[in-house]
Design a protein around this motif. Structure first.
Motif, PDB file in Angstrom:
ATOM      1  N   GLU A 142      35.367  44.510  33.082  1.00 27.36           N
ATOM      2  CA  GLU A 142      36.381  43.338  32.812  1.00 27.36           C
ATOM      3  C   GLU A 142      37.395  43.877  32.602  1.00 27.36           C
ATOM      4  O   GLU A 142      37.987  44.492  31.502  1.00 27.36           O
ATOM      5  CB  GLU A 142      36.233  42.301  31.836  1.00 27.36           C
ATOM      6  N   ARG A 191      41.395  45.286  32.468  1.00 23.81           N
ATOM      7  CA  ARG A 191      42.525  44.452  32.190  1.00 23.81           C
ATOM      8  C   ARG A 191      43.902  45.208  32.848  1.00 23.81           C
ATOM      9  O   ARG A 191      44.866  44.897  32.988  1.00 23.81           O
ATOM     10  CB  ARG A 191      42.468  45.110  31.064  1.00 23.81           C
ATOM     11  N   ASN A 244      34.491  41.510  36.942  1.00 28.03           N
ATOM     12  CA  ASN A 244      35.369  40.564  36.273  1.00 28.03           C
ATOM     13  C   ASN A 244      36.833  40.306  36.537  1.00 28.03           C
ATOM     14  O   ASN A 244      37.484  40.592  35.930  1.00 28.03           O
ATOM     15  CB  ASN A 244      34.562  39.671  34.872  1.00 28.03           C
ATOM     16  N   GLN A 302      38.717  37.962  36.077  1.00 24.75           N
ATOM     17  CA  GLN A 302      39.379  36.223  35.757  1.00 24.75           C
ATOM     18  C   GLN A 302      41.104  36.968  34.611  1.00 24.75           C
ATOM     19  O   GLN A 302      41.500  35.534  34.852  1.00 24.75           O
ATOM     20  CB  GLN A 302      39.079  35.940  35.088  1.00 24.75           C
ATOM     21  N   ARG A 303      40.572  37.692  34.338  1.00 24.57           N
ATOM     22  CA  ARG A 303      41.332  37.810  33.145  1.00 24.57           C
ATOM     23  C   ARG A 303      42.994  38.614  33.604  1.00 24.57           C
ATOM     24  O   ARG A 303      43.470  39.888  32.738  1.00 24.57           O
ATOM     25  CB  ARG A 303      41.181  38.463  31.519  1.00 24.57           C
ATOM     26  N   ILE A 304      43.059  39.049  34.504  1.00 22.36           N
ATOM     27  CA  ILE A 304      44.127  40.611  35.362  1.00 22.36           C
ATOM     28  C   ILE A 304      45.181  39.883  35.983  1.00 22.36           C
ATOM     29  O   ILE A 304      44.741  38.926  37.086  1.00 22.36           O
ATOM     30  CB  ILE A 304      43.701  41.601  35.433  1.00 22.36           C
ATOM     31  N   GLU A 305      46.338  39.775  35.845  1.00 21.59           N
ATOM     32  CA  GLU A 305      47.234  39.033  37.076  1.00 21.59           C
ATOM     33  C   GLU A 305      47.098  39.112  38.552  1.00 21.59           C
ATOM     34  O   GLU A 305      46.326  40.645  38.913  1.00 21.59           O
ATOM     35  CB  GLU A 305      48.106  39.612  37.048  1.00 21.59           C
ATOM     36  N   ASP A 324      36.721  35.424  41.442  1.00 22.74           N
ATOM     37  CA  ASP A 324      37.502  36.224  40.519  1.00 22.74           C
ATOM     38  C   ASP A 324      36.375  37.044  39.953  1.00 22.74           C
ATOM     39  O   ASP A 324      36.835  37.784  39.046  1.00 22.74           O
ATOM     40  CB  ASP A 324      38.120  36.282  39.584  1.00 22.74           C
TER      41      ASP A 324
END
Length: 142
Positions: free
Chosen positions: A57, A59, A80, A82-85, A113
């Motif tokens: 995941e 960053r 994954n 989902q937690r990145i711009e 994503d």
């Protein structure tokens, strides 16, 4: 053989090809044949190793190189994003698409994503259909 018969075979004046074959066999230098031996060497690539699936995941975009290194080491990677711009996520997908293409692998979207990147030694069969919206998914889930 006489000189006359040598000239006949050299200039193909003699219609009998059997004499030519005898001539070639008679004056052909001896060839020493080495016996063929089986090799007891096993290629390291042919040895089956347990396959690993790496979950990452990222960053920041700089972590795309780590994902590519895992692919080059012939490991499957689930990414994954989902937690990145969104812009950086697109850059990572573009980078991984090029990496996967270079190694002959495959990249598939398996969720919102979330991507599965596989090298050439791993084959993925089947597909996951993308649901239209999260609300429909929540209502039809149970």
């Amino acid at each position: 053989m006489s000189i006359k018969s040598k000239f006949k075979t050299f200039f193909f004046l003699d219609d009998d090809y059997a004499e030519e074959e005898e001539y070639e066999e008679e004056y052909e230098p001896e060839k020493k044949h080495k016996p063929v031996q089986k090799q007891n060497v096993v290629s390291l690539q042919s040895i089956q190793q347990s396959s690993k699936v790496i979950l990452i995941e990222p960053r920041v975009y700089a972590e795309a190189q780590d994902i590519a290194d895992e692919l080059r080491n012939r490991k499957a990677v689930v990414v994954n994003l989902q937690r990145i711009e969104h812009d950086q996520a697109r850059r990572i997908v573009d980078f991984l698409s090029g990496t996967v293409y270079a190694i002959g692998g495959d990249i598939q979207k398996i969720g919102t994503d979330i991507f599965l990147c596989t090298p050439d030694n791993i084959e993925v069969t089947g597909s996951i259909s993308e649901l239209l919206s999260d609300k429909e998914f929540e209502h039809s889930r149970w």
